[in-house]
Design a protein around this motif. Structure first.
Motif, short mmCIF file in Angstrom:
data_model
loop_
_atom_site.label_atom_id
_atom_site.label_comp_id
_atom_site.label_asym_id
_atom_site.label_seq_id
_atom_site.Cartn_x
_atom_site.Cartn_y
_atom_site.Cartn_z
N ALA A 151 33.47 31.27 51.81
CA ALA A 151 33.79 30.93 50.43
C ALA A 151 32.68 30.09 49.81
N ASP A 152 32.10 29.17 50.58
CA ASP A 152 30.99 28.37 50.05
C ASP A 152 29.77 29.24 49.73
N GLU A 167 37.77 27.63 59.32
CA GLU A 167 36.39 27.16 59.16
C GLU A 167 35.48 28.29 58.71
N THR A 168 35.66 29.49 59.25
CA THR A 168 34.86 30.64 58.84
C THR A 168 35.14 31.00 57.40
N ARG A 169 36.42 30.94 57.00
CA ARG A 169 36.77 31.22 55.61
C ARG A 169 36.09 30.24 54.67
N ALA A 203 37.39 36.39 52.96
CA ALA A 203 37.83 36.94 54.25
C ALA A 203 39.02 36.12 54.72
N GLY A 204 40.14 36.30 54.04
CA GLY A 204 41.29 35.42 54.20
C GLY A 204 41.96 35.48 55.55
N GLU A 205 41.70 36.54 56.32
CA GLU A 205 42.37 36.69 57.61
C GLU A 205 41.64 35.97 58.75
#
Length: 697
Positions: free
Chosen positions: A551-552, A545-547, A539-541
């Protein structure tokens, strides 16, 4: 909790399918010591094998492979569907099973686009309610597939699951994996054929095999397994092999929230994504939580309590791992709040002071009134597990916390068959240091000229880890918990490698790399695209921190943390359940604004507030600790001879997988106390070489 395997042998290359299936099942006996079942459909050339660990419905009514009431479906299933009682009630509530929107309740995933009508039961005006033979979740799953179709049914399941489902009416086989990938599922092709991801056709003359672990596929005639140098490169970088790759090009992992539909008439395989962490992150951003702090704390508390309640249902003894950290303490507190008797909790005391969490767990257990088991494990006992690791993790795996996880699982299994575990809290609620480090390091790096950054990095590297760790422990006694950290020396040396970058995402990726220059270590090495580097998986946009959290979830959580816990617990025939990975709780977590997760440098803020309702802050406000071992000390001491034999230069040269000079340089740094090595780079090498010795590659 169980293990399963199977074959699709359209070319009739397997001479004795039932014997092959039985051999596959025997490799998984640790996952299911209570029962075995095999079946083979000669007309469809497809077979299922199963090993059972009886958790729900201990009677023969829970035997698998299990057929649906109509005989259309047959399933081999690993995991637990926790909302099976509600689904059972709904399935039996009306003769017309299609009168409701099947996405309206019980874990429906709004926003999914399946794009196919495959697997839907025939819509009839008045379907009869199913006649259940027992009370297992397995037969509820079968009835749900009959009533609503496969893809609609799995959207209603709340839980952890991997399963193979044979559909005789459509001449199809479904392979399905749960949302987070808690339960494993691999598939491969025989006779040297590489197994692709995505859609493909089973090659002429090949057998498709699948199972809970790679070792089951080795029992299939014609399964020729080699080493994928791209996967090996990624393993050296991260300490695990990211999915959908496996260490073998002939084997792939089914990705979390994905399914395969195999057309047994045509031999075509179609892959679809039915749930993705990227999508829930985006939905959470589009529909943010609207309440204030108290509303958010109440919502998380309620969701956690409900998730824990569902996961406390079992027909066998149940307990929980308790480290004394935020996540395990939160779930044990929620368990005890809903239990009429003391909850069984388990922890191990282990190694030097900086690795020992037992005193914290003991204090938590005393406050909550749990029935606590604490066992101190000697270094000799821990080291005795090392020769077993390559067999338990049947592809290279180098998260050294596998050792204490394996040990605590064995301790728990003496008293219980199910143990709850706190995995997932860091990824959902912002618990890792990297979520604050990446942005802050990048910002500070931009303010310093390159020579100053280089000087600071050199100073950090020159300072012994042990000294910095000692200073860090001393500061932890006087600093607020949000500023203190465990193993400050290890983290300071990690920081030294980050100061050359001022892009926060690059810093995040470097924080995840144990061997950043892994392609130079592996002969013919290259780094394939993974969930960490594929923009389509991220969710690159969204906010940085959320990205990172998303990703984790798509990488580190599924391919490291959950692999570690699954294999360690299953090696002892223990079912591990993860309440923090309930998908309802996860969707709530991604709706929460960042300031409810990370506030004033304090990570997991909202979860801490929930926990403070049941446990005094003084008992859990401390630096975050990993479940670590004194790796470098072991490698320089009692494991040195074992390591030297595996990393002998002539042995490495004959194998031709890793560059002998680069490998020996890593080993030399590990042996030199002045180099202050953590031992992690060498452990990656050793776990690959010991795996290779065990499996003959």
């Amino acid at each position: 909790m169980c293990g399963f395997a199977g074959i699709v042998d359209l070319a009739a290359r397997v001479g004795d399918p039932l014997a092959t299936l039985a051999a596959m099942a025997r490799t998984l006996v640790h996952r299911g010591p209570d029962d075995e079942g095999v079946s083979f459909d000669a007309a469809l050339r497809t077979g299922l094998a199963f090993r059972r660990l009886a958790i729900l419905d201990l009677s023969p009514a829970g035997h698998q492979p299990m057929r649906s009431a109509s005989g259309r479906y047959e399933i081999a299933f690993n995991g637990e569907v926790y909302n099976h009682a509600a689904l059972r009630e709904e399935l039996g509530a009306s003769g017309d099973q299609r009168r409701r929107d099947p996405r309206s309740a019980h874990g429906a995933d709004h926003g999914s686009d399946h794009g196919s009508d495959h697997g839907k039961a025939a819509a009839t005006p008045h379907q009869h309610a199913p006649a259940f033979r027992g009370h297992s979740d397995t037969e509820v799953m079968l009835a749900a597939c009959e009533a609503w179709g496969v893809e609609e049914a799995i959207g209603r399941f709340t839980g952890m699951f991997a399963f193979a489902l044979l559909d005789r009416a459509e001449r199809a086989l479904w392979l399905v994996r749960d949302r987070f990938g808690v339960k494993p599922l691999v598939f491969g092709l025989t006779h040297g054929h590489a197994a692709p991801s995505g859609d493909f056709t089973i090659p002429r003359g090949a057998t498709l095999a699948f199972g809970s672990e790679i070792k089951a596929l080795r029992a299939v005639p014609g399964m020729q397994l080699s080493v994928d140098r791209g996967a090996l490169t990624l393993f050296m970088r991260h300490g695990y092999v990211p999915g959908p790759l496996s260490i073998h090009p002939e084997v792939r992992k089914l990705r979390p929230g994905h399914l395969l539909r195999i057309d047994l008439a045509r031999g075509t395989v179609t892959e679809r994504c039915w749930w993705h962490s990227r999508d829930i992150a985006r939905r959470g951003h589009a529909d943010p939580f609207a309440g204030d702090d108290r509303d958010a704390i109440d919502a998380v508390d309620h969701a956690l309590m409900e998730s824990v309640r569902l996961r406390m249902v079992a027909d066998v003894p149940l307990g929980a791992f308790l480290s004394g950290g935020i996540d395990s303490t939160a779930l044990v507190a929620a368990m005890q709040a809903q239990s009429s008797r003391p909850v069984r909790t388990f922890t191990i005391g282990f190694g030097p002071r900086e690795f020992d969490e037992a005193p914290y767990a003991r204090a938590i257990a005393a406050h909550l009134g749990t029935d606590h088991t604490e066992v101190y494990v000697s270094g000799e006992e821990a080291l005795a597990t090392v020769p077993t690791l390559a067999d338990i993790w049947d592809e290279p795996f180098a998260d050294s916390s596998q050792i204490p996880t394996l040990l605590v699982s064995g301790i728990a299994r003496r008293a219980v068959t199910v143990s709850l575990s706190g995995d997932g809290g860091d990824e959902l609620f912002g618990g890792y240091y990297r979520y604050t480090w990446a942005r802050e390091v990048a910002a500070r790096a931009r303010t310093l000229p390159a020579p100053a950054r280089a000087a600071i990095a050199a100073l950090l590297r020159a300072t012994p880890r042990r000294l910095l760790n000692t200073v860090g422990r001393a500061l932890a006694r006087v600093l607020p918990a949000r500023y203190a950290m465990d193993r400050a020396g290890d983290r300071a040396h990690k920081l030294a490698g980050l100061l050359a970058d001022d892009d926060p995402w690059t810093i995040y990726l470097r924080l995840l790399a144990i061997v950043p220059d892994a392609p130079a270590l592996v002969i013919g090495g290259h780094a394939p695209v993974t969930a960490l580097t594929d923009p389509a998986q991220l969710a690159g946009e969204l906010a940085l921190e959320t990205r990172m959290m998303q990703a984790d979830i798509a990488s580190y959580l599924v391919d490291d943390i959950l692999v570690k816990v699954d294999r360690a617990s299953m090696a002892h025939s223990l079912e591990a359940r993860e309440p923090l990975l309930d998908h309802h709780l996860a969707e709530l977590a991604f709706r929460l604004p960042l300031h409810l997760k990370i506030r004033g440098g304090e990570r997991k803020w909202v979860l801490r507030q929930v926990l403070a309702r049941r446990v005094p802050r003084a008992l859990f406000e401390r630096p975050k600790m990993g479940f670590g071992v004194p790796l470098a000390e072991w490698l320089r001491g009692p494991l040195r001879d074992w390591a030297e034999s595996l990393l002998a230069e002539d042995r490495l040269r004959r194998a031709g997988f890793v560059d002998p000079a680069a490998a020996r340089a890593i080993w030399s740094r590990t042996l030199d106390p002045r180099a202050a090595s953590s031992g992690y780079e060498a452990w990656n090498l050793l776990m690959f070489e010991s795996w290779r010795a065990r499996w003959g590659h």
